[in-house]
Design an enzyme around this catalytic site. Structure first.
Site, PDB file in Angstrom:
ATOM      1  N   GLU A  45     -57.158  11.286 -13.311  1.00  9.92           N
ATOM      2  CA  GLU A  45     -56.296  10.128 -13.062  1.00  9.92           C
ATOM      3  C   GLU A  45     -56.580   9.113 -14.163  1.00  9.92           C
ATOM      4  O   GLU A  45     -57.348   8.180 -14.006  1.00  9.92           O
ATOM      5  CB  GLU A  45     -56.578   9.521 -11.681  1.00  9.92           C
ATOM      6  CG  GLU A  45     -55.482   8.561 -11.247  1.00  9.92           C
ATOM      7  CD  GLU A  45     -55.851   7.090 -11.275  1.00  9.92           C
ATOM      8  OE1 GLU A  45     -54.931   6.249 -11.279  1.00  9.92           O
ATOM      9  OE2 GLU A  45     -57.035   6.746 -11.300  1.00  9.92           O
ATOM     10  N   ASP A  49     -60.657   9.921  -9.595  1.00  7.82           N
ATOM     11  CA  ASP A  49     -60.012   8.606  -9.615  1.00  7.82           C
ATOM     12  C   ASP A  49     -60.602   7.726 -10.719  1.00  7.82           C
ATOM     13  O   ASP A  49     -61.819   7.673 -10.896  1.00  7.82           O
ATOM     14  CB  ASP A  49     -60.258   7.948  -8.244  1.00  7.82           C
ATOM     15  CG  ASP A  49     -59.634   6.582  -8.146  1.00  7.82           C
ATOM     16  OD1 ASP A  49     -58.401   6.490  -8.194  1.00  7.82           O
ATOM     17  OD2 ASP A  49     -60.388   5.592  -8.031  1.00  7.82           O
ATOM     18  N   HIS A  83     -66.551   4.064  -8.529  1.00  7.24           N
ATOM     19  CA  HIS A  83     -67.108   2.942  -7.774  1.00  7.24           C
ATOM     20  C   HIS A  83     -67.219   3.277  -6.292  1.00  7.24           C
ATOM     21  O   HIS A  83     -66.534   4.165  -5.795  1.00  7.24           O
ATOM     22  CB  HIS A  83     -66.258   1.684  -7.949  1.00  7.24           C
ATOM     23  CG  HIS A  83     -64.778   1.942  -7.842  1.00  7.24           C
ATOM     24  ND1 HIS A  83     -63.971   2.090  -8.942  1.00  7.24           N
ATOM     25  CD2 HIS A  83     -63.956   2.113  -6.773  1.00  7.24           C
ATOM     26  CE1 HIS A  83     -62.731   2.314  -8.561  1.00  7.24           C
ATOM     27  NE2 HIS A  83     -62.687   2.348  -7.243  1.00  7.24           N
ATOM     28  N   ASP A 129     -58.373  -1.558  -0.722  1.00 12.10           N
ATOM     29  CA  ASP A 129     -57.628  -0.917  -1.807  1.00 12.10           C
ATOM     30  C   ASP A 129     -57.079   0.436  -1.334  1.00 12.10           C
ATOM     31  O   ASP A 129     -57.192   1.449  -2.030  1.00 12.10           O
ATOM     32  CB  ASP A 129     -58.537  -0.760  -3.040  1.00 12.10           C
ATOM     33  CG  ASP A 129     -57.758  -0.359  -4.291  1.00 12.10           C
ATOM     34  OD1 ASP A 129     -56.523  -0.438  -4.268  1.00 12.10           O
ATOM     35  OD2 ASP A 129     -58.407   0.049  -5.277  1.00 12.10           O
ATOM     36  N   ARG A 144     -48.270  -3.323  -4.244  1.00 10.04           N
ATOM     37  CA  ARG A 144     -48.065  -1.868  -4.356  1.00 10.04           C
ATOM     38  C   ARG A 144     -47.690  -1.277  -2.995  1.00 10.04           C
ATOM     39  O   ARG A 144     -47.103  -0.206  -2.923  1.00 10.04           O
ATOM     40  CB  ARG A 144     -49.343  -1.182  -4.875  1.00 10.04           C
ATOM     41  CG  ARG A 144     -49.623  -1.438  -6.344  1.00 10.04           C
ATOM     42  CD  ARG A 144     -50.935  -0.816  -6.779  1.00 10.04           C
ATOM     43  NE  ARG A 144     -52.076  -1.389  -6.092  1.00 10.04           N
ATOM     44  CZ  ARG A 144     -53.326  -0.966  -6.232  1.00 10.04           C
ATOM     45  NH1 ARG A 144     -53.593   0.030  -7.034  1.00 10.04           N
ATOM     46  NH2 ARG A 144     -54.312  -1.545  -5.580  1.00 10.04           N
ATOM     47  N   ASP A 194     -49.178   3.859  -6.907  1.00 14.15           N
ATOM     48  CA  ASP A 194     -49.561   2.706  -7.722  1.00 14.15           C
ATOM     49  C   ASP A 194     -48.338   2.056  -8.358  1.00 14.15           C
ATOM     50  O   ASP A 194     -47.212   2.486  -8.154  1.00 14.15           O
ATOM     51  CB  ASP A 194     -50.568   3.148  -8.791  1.00 14.15           C
ATOM     52  CG  ASP A 194     -51.970   3.281  -8.215  1.00 14.15           C
ATOM     53  OD1 ASP A 194     -52.300   2.534  -7.269  1.00 14.15           O
ATOM     54  OD2 ASP A 194     -52.729   4.133  -8.712  1.00 14.15           O
TER      55      ASP A 194
HETATM   56  C1  GLC Z   1     -56.796   4.453  -8.996  1.00 11.93           C
HETATM   57  C2  GLC Z   1     -55.927   4.464  -7.752  1.00 11.93           C
HETATM   58  C3  GLC Z   1     -55.586   3.063  -7.379  1.00 11.93           C
HETATM   59  C4  GLC Z   1     -56.864   2.281  -7.154  1.00 11.93           C
HETATM   60  C5  GLC Z   1     -57.808   2.412  -8.351  1.00 11.93           C
HETATM   61  C6  GLC Z   1     -59.177   1.911  -8.026  1.00 11.93           C
HETATM   62  O1  GLC Z   1     -56.140   3.951 -10.077  1.00 11.93           O
HETATM   63  O2  GLC Z   1     -54.778   5.222  -7.994  1.00 11.93           O
HETATM   64  O3  GLC Z   1     -54.770   3.012  -6.247  1.00 11.93           O
HETATM   65  O4  GLC Z   1     -56.553   0.937  -6.959  1.00 11.93           O
HETATM   66  O5  GLC Z   1     -57.962   3.742  -8.752  1.00 11.93           O
HETATM   67  O6  GLC Z   1     -59.853   2.809  -7.198  1.00 11.93           O
END
Ligand code: GLC
Length: 642
Positions: A319, A277, A177, A134, A513, A389
């Site tokens: 975020e 995040d 996470h 990711d 993305r 994203d």
């Molecule tokens: C946030 C990040 C994204 C990621 C997600 C999970 O939304 O911007 O890119 O996939 O967190 O960590």
């Protein structure tokens, strides 16, 4: 008054600015709040020992904070809300897509200086699983720099250099996470009960099945459901994002302590802004969507209040890509007001700008922005037109309905417009995570491609190219003037198109993305002296707009924005006003035709009191003898009142 302001007041009276004395003072000032927040998550009856552990941890963390950062903390407290300044302009980038690694990035500091960028968000640089990760948001460690970017020393040298050059650094704290390869996850897999308790793990599917009834899917195409069975562990684990990203269990007070330690140590590397995040997901509760829960806010405020005691110069970015009314709450409500996150992504403005481009109308934008209460005075936005994203269509349904549109049909139109389902649309975007169960989908694509430059160049269509350049400049011009930190996605400043190379990479091909995470095109940048090329025109205009912004205090965020109604549905106008009488009127036309507005109200606002005002964008005077003002297609005007 928020806690940071209290610290400032108290410090103003301090005779000697001794970091340790000031630490004690901050701890005393925040302590009541900290204990209330803490015990509301972890009941006092059973958690006195744990609270004691927190109290012992804070001085230890403070002691370990580097001395030069302690001094910087003091000057930041003195400075006040430094993050609201007009002088800050940001860029977001993947280090490996920019210039190889951390050392390579450092070599490019002159590029940032030339453009006027002095705030950088580097995408995750810590260790991650090989293959899918990711983009690094699956973390194997919160502090170890992944060797592909360099070493810890490289990072420290870079942050030292940034401090010297006046560049702020934002790094991610993936607080929700860890990866399935994180040391805690590995111990959990090997059967260690303590670490199984660091995550939400279950011996059978009964509880997960209950959760699934209400949990929405984040990545329905590639990672359906929110739980993963781990055969070696013989248990299910909650994985709201990808199956290799394990959700941390914050109902466990040990997790909070460990994560607070990681947060402070990350800050100690010279980070100015920590990007929290996916923070909307921090608390989970059955029979809810487990997003934006009150406990998540309490937890964030607790992190904030503790970090403020140890490292008050470091601030938090939320975020939270959620509904507009929910985003605003991450600045803190009631007792938490101004004590949660200092900055939040203005995802509402971002999504509404894309809606306005597609519909050529600003009606939903006005309705939505007016619907959201003002943010607290000590907080600010990150204003952006896109990030790494996807673009989600998170508009409020009832507002779409008030315009006489059907929310489902409207979203379908937007997906069709941006994702190449309409021949006449200039956009070249891709559909992200279409969910046939709900009809929901999101949009990916670079700003330039979504705004028509890719199609214009492919067809060699001059008017399409011109229109796309104007749109790129107009949207950036709005984010530069809206109040907050403007954040440019690296490459957008030269109109970089979609990058389809991810389709050949097995670790990336399922996640489109990556189409909007292109390599920085240094060949094009070397040719920016060719004034006629689209990249050059975009770059030089943005550079000029950035310089203007930095020079005019009216661009600083003082919560001084008001939307102005023009009676023309294609136009967006807002005013930024200072108590000193200075003002800036930002006008933009989302239509492909010239549009006209009546102007007596602009006169009443005083813009013509000293003769014809100047449009800072063109540097021309604007006269409105006829009483009407014509705004060209996709034109941006920054009208200055002196
Ligand atoms: C946030 C990040 C994204 C990621 C997600 C999970 O939304 O911007 O890119 O996939 O967190 O960590």
């Amino acid at each position: 008054m928020n806690q940071a302001s209290l610290h400032r007041l108290l410090m103003a009276n301090a005779k000697k600015k001794d970091p340790k004395v000031l630490f004690d003072q901050r701890l005393a000032t925040n302590l009541t709040l900290i204990q209330q927040l803490y015990f509301s998550l972890y009941p006092e009856e059973t958690n006195l020992d744990n609270f004691q552990k927190l109290l012992s941890l804070l001085p230890v963390l403070f002691k370990e904070r580097p001395e030069h950062l302690k001094l910087q903390d003091i000057s930041r407290i003195e400075e006040g809300n430094w993050y609201q300044s007009e002088k800050i302009v940001g860029m977001q980038l993947y280090v490996e897509h920019f210039n190889k690694d951390l050392k390579g990035l450092r070599e490019k500091i002159p590029y940032f200086k030339e453009l006027g960028v002095n705030f950088l968000h580097l995408m995750p640089i810590t260790t991650r699983p090989k293959g899918e990760s990711d983009g690094g948001y699956a973390v194997n460690d919160y502090l170890k720099v992944d060797p592909k970017y360099g070493t810890k020393e490289d990072l420290l040298e870079l942050t030292a250099e940034f401090r010297k050059q006046g560049i702020y650094l934002m790094l991610d704290f993936v607080v929700n996470h860890t990866s399935n390869e994180f040391s805690w996850a590995k111990k959990a897999i090997s059967g260690d009960k303590k670490y199984q308790g660091y995550y939400y793990t279950f011996e059978d599917y009964t509880i997960p099945a209950e959760f699934e009834k209400t949990l929405p899917e984040v990545f329905p195409e590639t990672s359906p459901g929110s739980f993963t069975y781990i055969p070696e562990m013989g248990r299910w684990v909650m994985t709201v994002f990808n199956s290799y990203q394990w959700d941390l269990n914050y109902t466990n007070p040990d997790v909070f302590l460990e994560m607070l330690t990681n947060l402070v140590k990350l800050s100690d590397q010279g980070v100015d802004v920590v990007r929290f995040d996916a923070l909307a997901f921090l608390w989970k509760k059955m029979r809810t969507i487990s997003q934006n829960l009150p406990e998540a806010h309490t937890l964030i405020a607790l992190f904030r209040m503790c970090l403020q005691v140890v490292a008050p110069g470091v601030i938090l970015l939320a975020e939270a890509i959620v509904a507009p009314m929910d985003i605003i709450k991450y600045f803190g409500v009631d007792q938490k007001e101004g004590n949660e996150c200092e900055i939040a992504y203005n995802a509402s403005l971002m999504a509404l700008l894309w809606n306005s481009v597609a519909t050529k109308k600003t009606t939903l934008l006005y309705k939505s922005l007016l619907h959201v209460p003002d943010k607290p005075k000590d907080c600010t936005w990150i204003n952006y037109i896109r990030c790494h994203d996807d673009i989600g269509l998170g508009y409020e349904n009832h507002l779409i309905q008030e315009l006489g549109w059907s929310p489902d049909m409207h979203r379908k139109f937007l997906l069709d417009y941006y994702c190449q389902h309409l021949d006449w649309s200039p956009a070249t975007g891709l559909m992200f995570m279409y969910n046939p169960k709900t009809g929901d989908g999101r949009i990916t694509g670079s700003a330039a491609s979504l705004l028509g430059l890719e199609k214009g160049l492919a067809l060699n269509d001059k008017s399409l190219i011109e229109a796309s350049i104007s749109k790129i400049i107009m949207l950036h011009g709005i984010t530069l003037a809206f109040g907050g930190i403007p954040l440019i996605y690296a490459g957008d400043e030269i109109g970089t198109l979609n990058d389809y190379s991810y389709q050949k990479d097995p670790a990336k091909k399922e996640d489109n993305r990556w189409v909007n995470r292109p390599m920085q095109d240094w060949e094009t940048i070397a040719k920016l002296d060719d004034i006629q090329s689209p990249p050059s025109r975009i770059f030089h205009t943005l550079k000029r707009l950035i310089a203007i912004r930095k020079n005019e205090p009216v661009f600083a965020d003082h919560n001084n924005l008001s939307l102005c109604h023009t009676g023309n549905d294609h136009i967006m106008v807002f005013e930024r006003k200072l108590a000193s009488g200075e003002g800036l009127l930002v006008l933009s036309n989302f239509d492909q035709n010239p549009q006209v507005i009546e102007t007596s109200w602009i006169k009443k606002l005083g813009y013509f009191a000293q003769g014809d005002p100047v449009d800072l964008v063109t540097e021309n005077k604007v006269s409105i003898n006829s009483g009407l003002l014509e705004i060209a297609p996709y034109q941006l005007i920054w009208l200055k009142k002196s």
